[in-house]
Write a protein that holds these residues in place. Structure first.
Motif, PDB file in Angstrom:
ATOM      1  N   GLU A 119       0.863  -1.179   0.000  1.00  0.00           N
ATOM      2  CA  GLU A 119       0.000   0.000   0.000  1.00  0.00           C
ATOM      3  C   GLU A 119       0.899   1.228   0.000  1.00  0.00           C
ATOM      4  N   GLN A 120       1.066   1.823  -1.167  1.00  0.00           N
ATOM      5  CA  GLN A 120       2.041   2.893  -1.348  1.00  0.00           C
ATOM      6  C   GLN A 120       1.713   4.136  -0.522  1.00  0.00           C
ATOM      7  N   LEU A 121       0.444   4.444  -0.394  1.00  0.00           N
ATOM      8  CA  LEU A 121       0.031   5.650   0.309  1.00  0.00           C
ATOM      9  C   LEU A 121       0.477   5.637   1.769  1.00  0.00           C
ATOM     10  N   THR A 122       0.340   4.483   2.433  1.00  0.00           N
ATOM     11  CA  THR A 122       0.710   4.387   3.848  1.00  0.00           C
ATOM     12  C   THR A 122       2.055   3.698   4.072  1.00  0.00           C
TER      13      THR A 122
ATOM     14  N   ASN B  15       2.534   0.451   3.826  1.00  0.00           N
ATOM     15  CA  ASN B  15       2.296  -0.853   4.467  1.00  0.00           C
ATOM     16  C   ASN B  15       2.430  -1.987   3.464  1.00  0.00           C
TER      17      ASN B  15
END
Length: 179
Positions: free
Chosen positions: A19-22, A24
């Protein structure tokens, strides 16, 4: 990301999502494997020639399992290349449970070894998908051979083996395609 994982007596493939945004990385789903994995390769063509996400797995066994990474809770590989010839056991099971028209297998043992025709005879140590001819998979084995497989022909009498190279004097631990 595809990860091969072993814990004591349990082996699995983990399909991870980043998950690039966070920032993770988490396990989306995992696939239990029947044998400890030695090599992995990601491909995009299945045995029918259809597109998707497929992972070829080489193990201590002489067969190559191709798993559909898009299927949650997969119980068996989509395609099996080489490995043990289980046709006699399958026929016995079908007879025991009254299956009137069991599927006919086109595979036959390799010189009485109990393996499917064209199979490696030892552990599959390396795998590599061809990026141009995406249905072609190269495998290297502890049996000192390199095999080229056409997975769209896995159900043919050849078992999908397109070529076998026996020029090596020791086990083949790595395979890669020249661009």
């Amino acid at each position: 990301i595809v990860v091969a994982k072993t814990e004591e007596d349990f082996a699995s493939l983990e399909i991870c999502v980043y998950e690039q945004l966070t920032g993770n990385l988490f396990v989306h789903h995992d696939i239990p494997l029947p044998s400890f994995p030695l090599s992995l390769a990601h491909g995009t063509i299945n045995g029918d020639g259809g597109a998707g996400n497929y992972v070829a797995v080489g193990t201590f066994d002489p067969g190559i399992e191709i798993w559909n990474a898009d299927v949650l809770n997969a119980l068996e590989p989509t395609v099996m290349l080489g490995g043990e010839d289980t046709s006699a056991a399958d026929a016995k099971w079908a007879k025991k449970f009254g299956v009137t028209n069991p599927p006919k297998t086109k595979f036959r043992s390799n010189n009485g070894t109990g393996l499917r025709k064209g199979s490696h005879t030892d552990a599959v140590m390396s795998l590599s998908w061809n990026q141009i001819h995406r249905q072609v998979l190269a495998s290297g084995s502890a049996d000192k051979t390199v095999k080229l497989w056409d997975i769209t022909k896995a159900d043919d009498a050849s078992g999908g083996v397109a070529a076998t190279f026996t020029i090596h004097s020791d086990k083949v631990q790595s395979t890669a395609w020249h661009p």
